[in-house]
Design an enzyme around this catalytic site. Structure first.
Site, PDB file in Angstrom:
ATOM      1  CE  LYS A  13      15.998  57.186  58.445  1.00  0.00           C
ATOM      2  NZ  LYS A  13      15.524  55.816  58.169  1.00  0.00           N
ATOM      3  NE  ARG A  88      19.997  53.648  62.078  1.00  0.00           N
ATOM      4  CZ  ARG A  88      20.144  54.050  60.829  1.00  0.00           C
ATOM      5  NH1 ARG A  88      20.711  55.201  60.557  1.00  0.00           N
ATOM      6  NH2 ARG A  88      19.693  53.309  59.852  1.00  0.00           N
ATOM      7  NE  ARG A 123      17.366  51.584  50.494  1.00  0.00           N
ATOM      8  CZ  ARG A 123      17.415  52.050  51.731  1.00  0.00           C
ATOM      9  NH1 ARG A 123      16.875  53.221  52.019  1.00  0.00           N
ATOM     10  NH2 ARG A 123      17.953  51.335  52.680  1.00  0.00           N
ATOM     11  NE  ARG A 156      21.934  51.002  52.183  1.00  0.00           N
ATOM     12  CZ  ARG A 156      21.383  51.760  53.116  1.00  0.00           C
ATOM     13  NH1 ARG A 156      20.945  52.959  52.799  1.00  0.00           N
ATOM     14  NH2 ARG A 156      21.275  51.337  54.344  1.00  0.00           N
TER      15      ARG A 156
HETATM   16  P1  AMP Z   1      21.232  54.088  56.798  1.00  0.00           P
HETATM   17  O1  AMP Z   1      21.838  54.411  55.487  1.00  0.00           O
HETATM   18  O2  AMP Z   1      20.859  55.289  57.606  1.00  0.00           O
HETATM   19  O3  AMP Z   1      20.108  53.081  56.697  1.00  0.00           O
HETATM   20  O4  AMP Z   1      22.389  53.350  57.655  1.00  0.00           O
HETATM   21  C1  AMP Z   1      22.972  52.137  57.208  1.00  0.00           C
HETATM   22  C2  AMP Z   1      23.708  51.484  58.358  1.00  0.00           C
HETATM   23  O5  AMP Z   1      24.728  52.357  58.854  1.00  0.00           O
HETATM   24  C3  AMP Z   1      22.858  51.153  59.584  1.00  0.00           C
HETATM   25  O6  AMP Z   1      22.181  49.916  59.457  1.00  0.00           O
HETATM   26  C4  AMP Z   1      23.911  51.114  60.668  1.00  0.00           C
HETATM   27  O7  AMP Z   1      24.679  49.931  60.622  1.00  0.00           O
HETATM   28  C5  AMP Z   1      24.840  52.262  60.266  1.00  0.00           C
HETATM   29  N1  AMP Z   1      24.407  53.553  60.839  1.00  0.00           N
HETATM   30  C6  AMP Z   1      23.999  54.664  60.160  1.00  0.00           C
HETATM   31  N2  AMP Z   1      23.695  55.652  61.009  1.00  0.00           N
HETATM   32  C7  AMP Z   1      23.882  55.161  62.254  1.00  0.00           C
HETATM   33  C8  AMP Z   1      23.711  55.684  63.557  1.00  0.00           C
HETATM   34  N3  AMP Z   1      23.260  56.937  63.756  1.00  0.00           N
HETATM   35  N4  AMP Z   1      23.998  54.886  64.622  1.00  0.00           N
HETATM   36  C9  AMP Z   1      24.453  53.632  64.436  1.00  0.00           C
HETATM   37  N5  AMP Z   1      24.638  53.059  63.237  1.00  0.00           N
HETATM   38  C10 AMP Z   1      24.358  53.819  62.150  1.00  0.00           C
END
Ligand code: AMP
Length: 212
Positions: A13, A88, A123, A156
């Site tokens: 994404k 999400r 990654r 990460r």
């Molecule tokens: P991402 O970078 O989108 O994979 O997000 C990393 C982490 O941030 C996720 O595993 C969640 O803990 C938190 N996170 C990011 N976006 C959301 C969201 N829309 N709702 C809840 N937690 C989020």
């Protein structure tokens, strides 16, 4: 154009959002990047979010809904935006509708869990601007250095194998139901994410009616 990119963690994404954002001249709103920045700046939201993120859990809906509502109201969102990693949960999707956000398209980038688990180990992300790379599929021009801003690339914390498995479980339980939510509204398009980055990109543009 208001576009949601749906998909499991590691589906691509962020990578796709970056290119589409440049092509269409609209910003990407990545809640993951916003939360990581909040953690770095040690803001109250960052401190609250960190314990959920480190364990692969979702940050509570009220926190996310607050930051997204504020973000989409900014000037640069006038002509649209790409939502990467948000909504999400169904509650987040309903909140967007409550603020009057009308989504034009939802593209779900689909890929099997086993492929994702393998992918995530390669990654790397920019510690400063959040740009995403992969050591073989999408390497930076200089090893360990971000092409966009020249900062150091890092792994990460939540890309550890056990956390990735937890994040995939959370994805299937809480996020995947959004496909039905947007399908019922006639917005859902599916793209196979297990293909080269350029192919996925072309298929997304076609799904948006902007293919060549
Ligand atoms: P991402 O970078 O989108 O994979 O997000 C990393 C982490 O941030 C996720 O595993 C969640 O803990 C938190 N996170 C990011 N976006 C959301 C969201 N829309 N709702 C809840 N937690 C989020």
């Amino acid at each position: 154009m208001k576009l949601i990119l749906l998909g499991a963690p590691g589906a691509g994404k962020g990578t796709q959002a970056e290119t589409i954002s440049k092509e269409l001249g609209i910003p990407t709103i990545s809640t993951g990047n916003m939360l990581r920045e909040a953690i770095q700046n040690q803001t109250p939201i960052g401190l609250e979010a960190k314990r959920f993120m480190d364990n692969g859990q979702l940050v509570p809906d009220d926190v996310i809904i607050g930051i997204v509502e504020e973000r989409v109201a900014r000037d640069d969102c006038r002509n649209g935006y790409i939502l990467d990693g948000v909504p999400r949960t169904i509650a987040q999707a309903e909140a967007l509708e409550r603020f009057g956000v009308t989504i034009d398209n939802v593209v779900s980038i689909e890929i099997e869990d086993a492929v994702i688990e393998k992918r995530m180990s390669g990654r790397r992300v920019c510690g400063r601007c959040g740009a995403s790379y992969h050591i073989t599929a999408n390497p930076p021009k200089t090893d360990g250095v971000c092409d966009s801003c020249g900062s150091e690339l890092v792994i990460r914390k939540d890309d550890r194998p056990e956390t990735v498995r937890e994040r995939l479980e959370v994805y299937h339980r809480l996020t995947e139901p959004l496909k039905g939510f947007y399908e019922a509204r006639g917005k859902l398009r599916i793209v196979n994410g297990n293909q080269p980055i350029e192919t996925v990109h072309r298929e997304i543009l076609t799904a948006l009616g902007k293919g060549v």
